[in-house]
Design an enzyme around this catalytic site. Structure first.
Site, PDB file in Angstrom:
ATOM      1  N   LYS A   1       0.845  -1.196   0.000  1.00 33.88           N
ATOM      2  CA  LYS A   1       0.000   0.000   0.000  1.00 33.88           C
ATOM      3  C   LYS A   1       0.875   1.239   0.000  1.00 33.88           C
ATOM      4  O   LYS A   1       1.747   1.387   0.851  1.00 33.88           O
ATOM      5  CB  LYS A   1      -0.904   0.044   1.238  1.00 33.88           C
TER       6      LYS A   1
ATOM      7  N   ASP B   1      -3.433   4.394  -2.201  1.00 34.06           N
ATOM      8  CA  ASP B   1      -4.361   4.943  -1.210  1.00 34.06           C
ATOM      9  C   ASP B   1      -4.283   6.474  -1.237  1.00 34.06           C
ATOM     10  O   ASP B   1      -3.638   7.076  -0.392  1.00 34.06           O
ATOM     11  CB  ASP B   1      -3.933   4.363   0.159  1.00 34.06           C
TER      12      ASP B   1
ATOM     13  N   LYS C   1      -7.158   8.486  -1.673  1.00 35.51           N
ATOM     14  CA  LYS C   1      -8.408   9.050  -1.112  1.00 35.51           C
ATOM     15  C   LYS C   1      -8.878  10.292  -1.873  1.00 35.51           C
ATOM     16  O   LYS C   1      -8.987  11.379  -1.295  1.00 35.51           O
ATOM     17  CB  LYS C   1      -8.218   9.410   0.367  1.00 35.51           C
TER      18      LYS C   1
ATOM     19  N   ASP D   1     -13.128  15.234  -4.869  1.00 37.28           N
ATOM     20  CA  ASP D   1     -13.239  16.457  -5.676  1.00 37.28           C
ATOM     21  C   ASP D   1     -14.532  16.339  -6.478  1.00 37.28           C
ATOM     22  O   ASP D   1     -15.319  15.413  -6.233  1.00 37.28           O
ATOM     23  CB  ASP D   1     -11.990  16.591  -6.573  1.00 37.28           C
TER      24      ASP D   1
ATOM     25  N   THR E   1     -10.458   7.398  10.683  1.00 39.83           N
ATOM     26  CA  THR E   1     -10.420   6.953  12.079  1.00 39.83           C
ATOM     27  C   THR E   1      -9.880   8.039  13.008  1.00 39.83           C
ATOM     28  O   THR E   1      -9.932   7.897  14.219  1.00 39.83           O
ATOM     29  CB  THR E   1      -9.584   5.657  12.236  1.00 39.83           C
TER      30      THR E   1
ATOM     31  N   ARG F   1       3.884  -0.622  10.361  1.00 40.39           N
ATOM     32  CA  ARG F   1       5.063  -0.652  11.225  1.00 40.39           C
ATOM     33  C   ARG F   1       5.403  -1.994  11.857  1.00 40.39           C
ATOM     34  O   ARG F   1       6.599  -2.309  11.999  1.00 40.39           O
ATOM     35  CB  ARG F   1       4.933   0.453  12.289  1.00 40.39           C
TER      36      ARG F   1
HETATM   37  O1  C5P Z   1       1.948   1.317  10.660  1.00 41.31           O
HETATM   38  P1  C5P Z   1       0.489   1.032  10.673  1.00 41.31           P
HETATM   39  O2  C5P Z   1       0.137  -0.444  10.657  1.00 41.31           O
HETATM   40  O3  C5P Z   1      -0.244   1.782  11.762  1.00 41.31           O
HETATM   41  O4  C5P Z   1      -0.024   1.615   9.256  1.00 41.31           O
HETATM   42  C1  C5P Z   1      -1.384   1.695   8.911  1.00 41.31           C
HETATM   43  C2  C5P Z   1      -1.527   2.320   7.565  1.00 41.31           C
HETATM   44  O5  C5P Z   1      -2.913   2.449   7.270  1.00 41.31           O
HETATM   45  C3  C5P Z   1      -0.936   3.735   7.454  1.00 41.31           C
HETATM   46  O6  C5P Z   1      -0.477   3.900   6.110  1.00 41.31           O
HETATM   47  C4  C5P Z   1      -2.115   4.629   7.719  1.00 41.31           C
HETATM   48  O7  C5P Z   1      -1.990   5.879   7.104  1.00 41.31           O
HETATM   49  C5  C5P Z   1      -3.247   3.819   7.088  1.00 41.31           C
HETATM   50  N1  C5P Z   1      -4.576   4.083   7.611  1.00 41.31           N
HETATM   51  C6  C5P Z   1      -4.886   3.958   8.954  1.00 41.31           C
HETATM   52  N2  C5P Z   1      -6.156   4.209   9.391  1.00 41.31           N
HETATM   53  C7  C5P Z   1      -7.097   4.572   8.507  1.00 41.31           C
HETATM   54  C8  C5P Z   1      -6.806   4.681   7.149  1.00 41.31           C
HETATM   55  C9  C5P Z   1      -5.500   4.423   6.730  1.00 41.31           C
HETATM   56  O8  C5P Z   1      -4.038   3.596   9.762  1.00 41.31           O
HETATM   57  N3  C5P Z   1      -8.322   4.773   8.921  1.00 41.31           N
END
Ligand code: C5P
Length: 232
Positions: A35, A64, A66, A69, A121, A211
């Site tokens: 992603k 991703d 998003k 527009d 979120t 992460r």
């Molecule tokens: O490192 P981690 O597992 O927290 O990464 C989650 C990924 O999903 C990040 O790229 C974050 O921007 C994305 N994301 C999120 N919550 C959302 C939408 C996207 O954590 N509601």
């Protein structure tokens, strides 16, 4: 064509394109998708996505960005992105409304699938009230149903919305779920997390995990450990 059997998309949020390509080379052979989001595309541009695809030509890709527009503009962006990179998934904000989502779906070139973003979120009930909207739970369900009605293939949702949306939107609706943490892993800045097996059991189609994989000492081993917990 890039196959789409992976349950896990790894969020490639990294400040180095070389590191991103090394992660892709380590993770895609294990069956993970990649992603890339706003940070990646703004830092490295479409050429960055191209480099990642060169490093890992078979990677299922979730771009991703998003989009939000007017219908004509979103449709043009979706048409360009889907036909050029042929990603597995791209997304638009469902709150952009019916006309925008329908135009985006029409413009989306196969085999790319189009997802809706319901409520970020980072927004809670109070933040939604500030912008004149409903509480989170009802807004998420309302937007997911609207996205489905406009022909979108699914939504990005939090783990805590999986059960409700699986029931409301049916078994084939794609639920792409971030905020996932293996048991015992640091939550980082994610507030309401779920483990991979919990989220898959609740009805997620795909998990987005960043992460816990990208910052592990051995990302490939971390990915293997996660996949083991959800293979049956
Ligand atoms: O490192 P981690 O597992 O927290 O990464 C989650 C990924 O999903 C990040 O790229 C974050 O921007 C994305 N994301 C999120 N919550 C959302 C939408 C996207 O954590 N509601």
């Amino acid at each position: 064509m890039k196959t789409l059997t992976t349950p896990v998309f790894c969020a490639i949020d990294t400040a180095s394109l070389e590191h991103a390509c090394a992660l892709a080379e380590a993770l895609v052979p294990l069956g993970l998708g990649l992603k890339v989001g706003m940070e990646f595309v703004n830092a490295f541009g479409p050429q960055g996505i191209e480099k990642l695809c060169e490093a890992s030509p078979d990677a299922p890709l979730f771009i991703d960005l998003k989009f939000h527009d007017i219908p004509n503009t979103v449709a043009a962006a979706v048409r360009t992105l889907s036909s050029y990179f042929k990603p597995a998934y791209i997304n638009v904000h469902a709150s952009g409304g019916r006309a925008m989502m329908e135009a985006a779906k029409t413009a989306c070139a196969a085999p790319t699938r189009l997802l809706g973003v319901t409520v970020l979120t980072s927004m809670d009930d109070a933040a939604l009230r500030d912008v004149g909207q409903h509480d989170v739970a009802s807004q998420v369900e309302r937007l997911a149903l609207l996205a489905g009605d406009c022909g979108l293939d699914g939504v990005v949702c939090s783990a805590h919305e999986i059960k409700t949306l699986r029931t409301a939107c049916g078994k084939d609706f794609v639920l792409m779920v971030p905020g996932i943490r293996p048991a015992g892993a640091a939550a980082d800045d994610q507030v309401r997390v779920m483990t991979p097996p919990q989220a898959m059991k609740a009805g997620a189609t795909h998990l987005v995990i960043g992460r816990p994989i990208t910052q592990a000492d051995d990302p490939a081993q971390a990915a293997r450990d996660i996949l083991k917990t959800i293979s049956n």
